[in-house]
Design an enzyme around this catalytic site. Sequence first.
Site, PDB file in Angstrom:
ATOM      1  N   SER A 226      41.257   2.989  31.638  1.00 39.48           N
ATOM      2  CA  SER A 226      40.697   2.265  30.499  1.00 39.48           C
ATOM      3  C   SER A 226      39.847   1.087  30.980  1.00 39.48           C
ATOM      4  O   SER A 226      40.029   0.584  32.096  1.00 39.48           O
ATOM      5  CB  SER A 226      41.838   1.741  29.623  1.00 39.48           C
ATOM      6  OG  SER A 226      42.637   0.855  30.380  1.00 39.48           O
TER       7      SER A 226
ATOM      8  N   CYS B 226      36.983  11.286  28.814  1.00 37.09           N
ATOM      9  CA  CYS B 226      36.093  10.132  28.751  1.00 37.09           C
ATOM     10  C   CYS B 226      34.683  10.582  28.364  1.00 37.09           C
ATOM     11  O   CYS B 226      33.827   9.751  28.098  1.00 37.09           O
ATOM     12  CB  CYS B 226      36.073   9.407  30.081  1.00 37.09           C
ATOM     13  SG  CYS B 226      35.424  10.436  31.383  1.00 37.09           S
TER      14      CYS B 226
ATOM     15  N   GLU C  32      37.606   2.641  21.496  1.00 44.52           N
ATOM     16  CA  GLU C  32      37.937   3.976  22.001  1.00 44.52           C
ATOM     17  C   GLU C  32      39.221   4.458  21.323  1.00 44.52           C
ATOM     18  O   GLU C  32      40.264   3.808  21.429  1.00 44.52           O
ATOM     19  CB  GLU C  32      38.140   3.915  23.526  1.00 44.52           C
ATOM     20  CG  GLU C  32      38.402   5.289  24.113  1.00 44.52           C
ATOM     21  CD  GLU C  32      38.474   5.283  25.638  1.00 44.52           C
ATOM     22  OE1 GLU C  32      39.013   4.331  26.211  1.00 44.52           O
ATOM     23  OE2 GLU C  32      37.973   6.266  26.237  1.00 44.52           O
TER      24      GLU C  32
HETATM   25  P1  NAD Z   1      45.028   3.269  31.896  1.00 40.96           P
HETATM   26  O1  NAD Z   1      43.963   2.278  32.129  1.00 40.96           O
HETATM   27  O2  NAD Z   1      46.130   2.923  30.959  1.00 40.96           O
HETATM   28  O3  NAD Z   1      45.744   3.663  33.278  1.00 40.96           O
HETATM   29  C1  NAD Z   1      44.992   4.001  34.420  1.00 40.96           C
HETATM   30  C2  NAD Z   1      45.779   3.607  35.652  1.00 40.96           C
HETATM   31  O4  NAD Z   1      45.987   2.192  35.646  1.00 40.96           O
HETATM   32  C3  NAD Z   1      47.150   4.252  35.722  1.00 40.96           C
HETATM   33  O5  NAD Z   1      47.374   4.714  37.029  1.00 40.96           O
HETATM   34  C4  NAD Z   1      48.105   3.121  35.333  1.00 40.96           C
HETATM   35  O6  NAD Z   1      49.339   3.194  35.975  1.00 40.96           O
HETATM   36  C5  NAD Z   1      47.367   1.875  35.762  1.00 40.96           C
HETATM   37  N1  NAD Z   1      47.632   0.703  34.902  1.00 40.96           N
HETATM   38  C6  NAD Z   1      47.891   0.704  33.562  1.00 40.96           C
HETATM   39  N2  NAD Z   1      48.032  -0.570  33.111  1.00 40.96           N
HETATM   40  C7  NAD Z   1      47.848  -1.383  34.183  1.00 40.96           C
HETATM   41  C8  NAD Z   1      47.865  -2.802  34.362  1.00 40.96           C
HETATM   42  N3  NAD Z   1      48.093  -3.630  33.349  1.00 40.96           N
HETATM   43  N4  NAD Z   1      47.610  -3.300  35.594  1.00 40.96           N
HETATM   44  C9  NAD Z   1      47.372  -2.476  36.629  1.00 40.96           C
HETATM   45  N5  NAD Z   1      47.365  -1.120  36.513  1.00 40.96           N
HETATM   46  C10 NAD Z   1      47.597  -0.578  35.316  1.00 40.96           C
HETATM   47  O7  NAD Z   1      44.302   4.628  31.444  1.00 40.96           O
HETATM   48  P2  NAD Z   1      44.967   5.971  30.895  1.00 40.96           P
HETATM   49  O8  NAD Z   1      45.498   5.731  29.525  1.00 40.96           O
HETATM   50  O9  NAD Z   1      45.848   6.576  31.918  1.00 40.96           O
HETATM   51  O10 NAD Z   1      43.679   6.910  30.802  1.00 40.96           O
HETATM   52  C11 NAD Z   1      42.828   6.963  29.708  1.00 40.96           C
HETATM   53  C12 NAD Z   1      41.638   6.059  29.885  1.00 40.96           C
HETATM   54  O11 NAD Z   1      40.927   6.438  31.059  1.00 40.96           O
HETATM   55  C13 NAD Z   1      40.626   6.152  28.753  1.00 40.96           C
HETATM   56  O12 NAD Z   1      40.160   4.875  28.470  1.00 40.96           O
HETATM   57  C14 NAD Z   1      39.520   7.018  29.327  1.00 40.96           C
HETATM   58  O13 NAD Z   1      38.256   6.830  28.738  1.00 40.96           O
HETATM   59  C15 NAD Z   1      39.534   6.556  30.745  1.00 40.96           C
HETATM   60  N6  NAD Z   1      38.914   7.524  31.632  1.00 40.96           N
HETATM   61  C16 NAD Z   1      37.654   7.224  32.081  1.00 40.96           C
HETATM   62  C17 NAD Z   1      36.996   8.109  32.886  1.00 40.96           C
HETATM   63  C18 NAD Z   1      35.607   7.804  33.362  1.00 40.96           C
HETATM   64  O14 NAD Z   1      35.074   8.588  34.126  1.00 40.96           O
HETATM   65  N7  NAD Z   1      34.986   6.719  32.957  1.00 40.96           N
HETATM   66  C19 NAD Z   1      37.606   9.323  33.249  1.00 40.96           C
HETATM   67  C20 NAD Z   1      38.895   9.588  32.787  1.00 40.96           C
HETATM   68  C21 NAD Z   1      39.540   8.671  31.968  1.00 40.96           C
END
Ligand code: NAD
Length: 484
Positions: free
Chosen positions: A226, A281, A375
């Site tokens: 995210s 995404c 989103e």
């Molecule tokens: P997320 O940001 O919640 O988690 C991603 C990673 O960050 C995970 O490994 C998680 O453990 C870690 N994380 C979560 N909170 C954290 C914090 N406070 N501090 C440090 N690390 C933390 O994302 P998600 O829900 O797993 O995935 C969905 C999101 O990913 C959506 O926003 C989507 O658009 C995005 N995404 C983007 C792309 C791209 O290419 N731009 C591709 C795939 C997914």
Amino acid sequence: MKYAEVQNCIGGAFVSPNAPTLDVYDPSSGAVLSRVPLSSARDVDAAVSAAQAAFPAWSTTPIKERVQVLYRYKALLERNIDELSALVTEENGKIASEARAEVLKSAELTEFACSLPQIVTGEVLEVSRGVECRVERFPVGVVAAITPFNFPNMVPNWSIPNAIALGNCMILKPSELVPLSARRIVELLAEAGLPPGVLQVVHGGREVVEAICDDPGIAAVSFVGSTRVAQIVYRRATSNLKRCLALGGAKNHLIVMPDADREMTATNVVASMSGCAGQRCMAASVMVAVSATDHIIARMAEVASKMVPGKDVGPVISAESKARITRYIDEAVAGGATIVVDGRNAVVKGREDGYYIGPTILDHVTPDMAIAQEEVFGPVLVIVRAKNVEEAIAIENASPYGNAASVFTESGGIAKYVMEHASAGMVGVNVGVPVPREPFSFGGWNDSKFGVGDITGRGSIEFWTQAKKMTTKWNKEAGVNWMS
Ligand code: NAD
């Protein structure tokens, strides 16, 4: 529990950290599949030591030898595709055909990594009589990849094959929501001949991510997730003087013109918003319908309402996600949006506890509504009306995100206008999910990506290597000049 507790992989060995655990759910049923450890900074430290120990031998193995492992890995991904895609379905929920496409994409990413020796051949030129300049690419060192829940097999493979082909040793931190596929990735790479220590896996959440950003032994961090967390990781990793490429969330706009092909547009837009339950995404999120497009919207409603949750659309990842998505829809309806297709009460027989939402389309949404700006990450499409393409582009440009944008039209002039003016890193014409395929690289703009370069394809080479510029002279007789 169908699967034993998930383990880290350090120096080629699977180990259980002494750590609290989280349950891992099957989103289609709510059943507990496994438990994932919430590892600590100590576990990251051990992974870094293992990677550092493997680095001297791996980084000096010629790249043509390194990629032999990846040729075999690609064949193993293909040979084991049924099992790998079933695992993706179990932990992420996506339907069988989507999970299969994900693993095939991992194979395509690996194919690109296999071709890297043909691409990173370096440069050499005689720059003055007898003086030669050359550029060679060297690995960065020990690197890390932090991945999200929506592609448990593919997104780790965005980073692993290229980073290790280019000579780095890596630490992977998978999403704690989908930790199971990572083990099979490691096992298949080991079977393909990857030496122990080249790839470690450390499971967990925030503490592991923060330790990765802080550990002085890690030189580069790729992140996908995210925007909120991408910003945290980018700031923290770069403030510790690491290179970082952090891909964030998205709010993709699809501009539909009145001249667009009705059938192709309707099926492509619905496939884009509902595929992987809208948890891509690259998913269509806002459709900007320009002037007389009711005939296309009517066809989209027919296509979307025929989709069967549990068969054509998988569940979303968690009960919290389902509640959040439902809340967005409820608020939009209360704010005056018209519901064209309503997936809120989706129930799948025998899977009543699964986190299902059917495809949902809302019309007459205004750009100021939260559902049009934030989103949602579910199978939800909002339709915003615009008078002309200029107004449509202004709506797209106002979004802080910038992952993808598309236009559906039969007019080359309008297509060109959108390609030039969309504020997005990936733009499609008559394509609902404009993912650039290898060797083209993947990456958005604005709040959808922080850092320089892209995460896949040619764009990733700069990120995973450092260029050494060498100047040599052997002709003593040339005398002294400003280069002496
Ligand atoms: P997320 O940001 O919640 O988690 C991603 C990673 O960050 C995970 O490994 C998680 O453990 C870690 N994380 C979560 N909170 C954290 C914090 N406070 N501090 C440090 N690390 C933390 O994302 P998600 O829900 O797993 O995935 C969905 C999101 O990913 C959506 O926003 C989507 O658009 C995005 N995404 C983007 C792309 C791209 O290419 N731009 C591709 C795939 C997914």
